[in-house]
Design an enzyme around this catalytic site. Structure first.
Site, PDB file in Angstrom:
ATOM      1  N   ARG A  52       0.812  -1.216   0.000  1.00 47.17           N
ATOM      2  CA  ARG A  52       0.000   0.000   0.000  1.00 47.17           C
ATOM      3  C   ARG A  52       0.855   1.280   0.000  1.00 47.17           C
ATOM      4  O   ARG A  52       0.456   2.307   0.552  1.00 47.17           O
ATOM      5  CB  ARG A  52      -0.964   0.019   1.200  1.00 47.17           C
TER       6      ARG A  52
ATOM      7  N   SER B 274     -10.827   0.933   2.444  1.00 49.29           N
ATOM      8  CA  SER B 274     -10.133   0.571   3.675  1.00 49.29           C
ATOM      9  C   SER B 274      -9.401   1.772   4.250  1.00 49.29           C
ATOM     10  O   SER B 274      -8.621   2.424   3.565  1.00 49.29           O
ATOM     11  CB  SER B 274      -9.128  -0.557   3.403  1.00 49.29           C
TER      12      SER B 274
ATOM     13  N   GLU C  78      -4.149   3.899   5.747  1.00 49.77           N
ATOM     14  CA  GLU C  78      -3.985   3.641   4.326  1.00 49.77           C
ATOM     15  C   GLU C  78      -4.404   4.873   3.519  1.00 49.77           C
ATOM     16  O   GLU C  78      -3.842   5.162   2.477  1.00 49.77           O
ATOM     17  CB  GLU C  78      -4.822   2.429   3.903  1.00 49.77           C
TER      18      GLU C  78
END
Length: 281
Positions: free
Chosen positions: A148, A202, A272
């Site tokens: 990520r 997310s 994130e």
């Protein structure tokens, strides 16, 4: 943004091609105007006070293929569109991205992924506008892909960030029908497990040991609401806008989740998504 949250920008412009993107960024740099380049706003939380300076929406969406299963795309192109068009042509490698709403540029910045696959795994090269105003090519190795993240992550709002203009992806021949079946399965799984209310996907990265959503749920926070924002009862790593949510509502839930997971399990949750705009003062 996909959250439908956040204050105004001082200035807002849409670049309809990578060439226009270069012009707008160069003008902002020339006049010392702070700038932020965004794609579809699917992985950012904008402060209630908004963003100072110029926001540039990257709308360049041209894509093309060569005869060697290589896909070329401007950074404003939608990742889901690339997945569908590649599959239609019998080219695999992006079918996992069919349900991801963001742009190519945003996907590269955050090394977007799903179902065990990542954009970094198929990226061959990217063309970027460097901080010194030159346009250069970066190989996949130079882009620093990790879970990520990439070399571009965290540059937003710095004023001299590298700007992704386009990218090349190495795909593989695969029967179109098989790809269509895979995408249908991924779509069903996503619809079953994820909320439909406005969100940015997310919120936290997976920890070394556990998915963030599992830890948040075990901490007893699933369904917790502050103002118009809620930790989704369907998936605890999603914070959703129930209507009229403020960025501060979402930030309060983020802080609560991090605090409780740290207190109960001794694990730090890492964001994130990116927080952008005027958060101080």
């Amino acid at each position: 943004t996909s959250f439908r949250i956040g204050g105004p920008a001082d200035l807002y412009a849409v670049a309809t091609s990578s060439q226009e993107l270069v012009v707008l960024v160069s003008l902002a740099r020339e006049h010392d105007i702070p700038y932020l380049v965004i794609g579809r706003g699917t992985n950012i939380l904008v402060a209630d006070k908004g963003i100072r300076g110029l926001v540039i929406e990257n709308g360049g969406q041209e894509i093309w293929f060569d005869n060697d299963a290589v896909l070329y795309a401007e950074s404003g192109a939608l990742l889901g569109d690339l997945a569908r068009e590649s599959a239609r042509r019998g080219l695999g490698g992006l079918e996992w991205a069919v349900g991801i709403p963001g742009s190519v540029g945003g996907a590269i910045v955050g090394n977007a992924g799903a179902y065990g696959c990542y954009i970094g795994g198929v990226t061959r090269e990217a063309t970027v506008l460097a901080a010194d105003g030159t346009v250069r090519e970066l190989s996949a190795a130079e882009m620093g892909f990790g879970y990520r993240t990439s070399r571009f992550k965290g540059q937003a709002g710095e004023g001299q960030q590298e700007v992704i203009l386009s990218a090349e992806f190495a795909l593989r021949p695969e029967p179109a029908q098989e790809l269509a079946e895979k995408m249908a399965d991924y779509t069903r799984r996503r619809e079953t497990s994820q909320p439909t209310e406005p969100s940015v996907g997310s919120v936290f990265k997976r920890t070394r040991q556990y998915p963030a959503g599992f830890l948040i749920e075990q901490a007893g926070l699933k369904g917790t609401r502050i103002g118009g924002a809620q930790i989704s009862p369907k998936h605890a790593n999603f914070i959703v806008n129930l209507g009229g949510a403020r960025a501060l509502d979402v930030k309060a839930l983020i802080d609560l989740a991090q605090e409780q997971v740290r207190e109960q399990f001794g694990i730090d949750l890492e964001l994130e998504i990116e927080l952008v705009g005027e958060w101080n003062g």
